[in-house]
Design a protein around this motif. Structure first.
Motif, PDB file in Angstrom:
ATOM      1  N   LEU A 181       0.833  -1.200   0.000  1.00  0.00           N
ATOM      2  CA  LEU A 181       0.000   0.000   0.000  1.00  0.00           C
ATOM      3  C   LEU A 181       0.869   1.251   0.000  1.00  0.00           C
ATOM      4  CD1 LEU A 181      -2.971   0.986   0.164  1.00  0.00           C
ATOM      5  CD2 LEU A 181      -2.675   1.044   2.628  1.00  0.00           C
ATOM      6  N   ALA A 182       1.912   1.245   0.815  1.00  0.00           N
ATOM      7  CA  ALA A 182       2.844   2.378   0.841  1.00  0.00           C
ATOM      8  C   ALA A 182       3.465   2.573  -0.531  1.00  0.00           C
ATOM      9  CB  ALA A 182       3.933   2.137   1.893  1.00  0.00           C
ATOM     10  N   ASP A 183       3.905   1.498  -1.143  1.00  0.00           N
ATOM     11  CA  ASP A 183       4.523   1.570  -2.467  1.00  0.00           C
ATOM     12  C   ASP A 183       3.543   2.135  -3.496  1.00  0.00           C
ATOM     13  OD1 ASP A 183       6.679   1.047  -4.333  1.00  0.00           O
ATOM     14  OD2 ASP A 183       5.439  -0.605  -5.087  1.00  0.00           O
ATOM     15  N   ALA A 184       2.283   1.732  -3.412  1.00  0.00           N
ATOM     16  CA  ALA A 184       1.271   2.209  -4.359  1.00  0.00           C
ATOM     17  C   ALA A 184       1.090   3.722  -4.274  1.00  0.00           C
ATOM     18  CB  ALA A 184      -0.054   1.505  -4.099  1.00  0.00           C
ATOM     19  N   TYR A 185       1.352   4.293  -3.111  1.00  0.00           N
ATOM     20  CA  TYR A 185       1.209   5.740  -2.930  1.00  0.00           C
ATOM     21  C   TYR A 185       2.543   6.487  -3.011  1.00  0.00           C
ATOM     22  CZ  TYR A 185      -3.706   5.370  -1.830  1.00  0.00           C
ATOM     23  OH  TYR A 185      -5.054   5.155  -1.913  1.00  0.00           O
ATOM     24  N   GLY A 186       3.594   5.797  -3.415  1.00  0.00           N
ATOM     25  CA  GLY A 186       4.887   6.446  -3.561  1.00  0.00           C
ATOM     26  C   GLY A 186       5.639   6.654  -2.260  1.00  0.00           C
ATOM     27  N   ALA A 187       5.225   5.963  -1.217  1.00  0.00           N
ATOM     28  CA  ALA A 187       5.906   6.048   0.080  1.00  0.00           C
ATOM     29  C   ALA A 187       6.794   4.813   0.256  1.00  0.00           C
ATOM     30  CB  ALA A 187       4.884   6.125   1.214  1.00  0.00           C
ATOM     31  N   GLU A 188       7.579   4.831   1.297  1.00  0.00           N
ATOM     32  CA  GLU A 188       8.376   3.649   1.638  1.00  0.00           C
ATOM     33  C   GLU A 188       7.564   2.782   2.582  1.00  0.00           C
ATOM     34  OE1 GLU A 188      12.013   5.148   3.279  1.00  0.00           O
ATOM     35  OE2 GLU A 188      12.806   5.648   1.307  1.00  0.00           O
ATOM     36  N   GLY A 189       7.664   1.468   2.418  1.00  0.00           N
ATOM     37  CA  GLY A 189       6.959   0.539   3.287  1.00  0.00           C
ATOM     38  C   GLY A 189       7.923  -0.402   3.973  1.00  0.00           C
ATOM     39  N   TYR A 190       7.690  -0.630   5.246  1.00  0.00           N
ATOM     40  CA  TYR A 190       8.553  -1.510   6.046  1.00  0.00           C
ATOM     41  C   TYR A 190       7.666  -2.443   6.863  1.00  0.00           C
ATOM     42  CZ  TYR A 190      11.985   2.173   5.158  1.00  0.00           C
ATOM     43  OH  TYR A 190      12.799   3.097   4.568  1.00  0.00           O
ATOM     44  N   ARG A 191       8.108  -3.682   7.014  1.00  0.00           N
ATOM     45  CA  ARG A 191       7.425  -4.620   7.904  1.00  0.00           C
ATOM     46  C   ARG A 191       8.451  -5.123   8.915  1.00  0.00           C
ATOM     47  NH1 ARG A 191       5.186  -7.666   4.505  1.00  0.00           N
ATOM     48  NH2 ARG A 191       3.208  -6.575   4.640  1.00  0.00           N
ATOM     49  N   ILE A 192       8.075  -5.080  10.177  1.00  0.00           N
ATOM     50  CA  ILE A 192       8.955  -5.534  11.256  1.00  0.00           C
ATOM     51  C   ILE A 192       8.235  -6.651  11.995  1.00  0.00           C
ATOM     52  CG2 ILE A 192      10.072  -4.858  13.408  1.00  0.00           C
ATOM     53  CD1 ILE A 192      10.235  -1.992  12.247  1.00  0.00           C
ATOM     54  N   THR A 193       8.875  -7.830  12.068  1.00  0.00           N
ATOM     55  CA  THR A 193       8.241  -8.973  12.725  1.00  0.00           C
ATOM     56  C   THR A 193       9.048  -9.520  13.902  1.00  0.00           C
ATOM     57  OG1 THR A 193       9.228 -10.532  11.143  1.00  0.00           O
ATOM     58  CG2 THR A 193       7.030  -9.671  10.619  1.00  0.00           C
TER      59      THR A 193
END
Length: 80
Positions: free
Chosen positions: A42-54
């Motif tokens: 979703l972040a990528d679709a809006y031109g933002a950076e996306g991160y997932r931390i698990t």
């Protein structure tokens, strides 16, 4: 703007689930969020950076980098 959005993601509607535990004898209804969006995509679709931390190790590595980024970022942190 370099806005940072931090999602503490337990994959449930946390407050609703807690009330169902406390007041409705753990009768869970409509709290599981298995169908939630992929926040990184979703972040990528809006031109933002996306991160997932698990994991905690990822938290120590990724969070400082995401916060230091000059771009808008969505940080999806999975918690229990």
């Amino acid at each position: 703007l370099p806005v940072k959005i931090l999602i503490l993601n337990n994959r449930y509607l946390g407050m609703v689930r807690q009330w169902q535990e406390l007041f409705y004898d753990t009768n869970y209804v409509a709290t599981d969020m298995k169908g939630q969006p992929d926040f990184v995509k979703l972040a990528d679709a809006y031109g933002a950076e996306g991160y997932r931390i698990t994991t905690e190790e990822e938290l120590e590595e990724i969070l400082p980098r995401a916060l230091a980024s000059p771009k808008t970022a969505i940080i999806d942190v999975w918690v229990d």
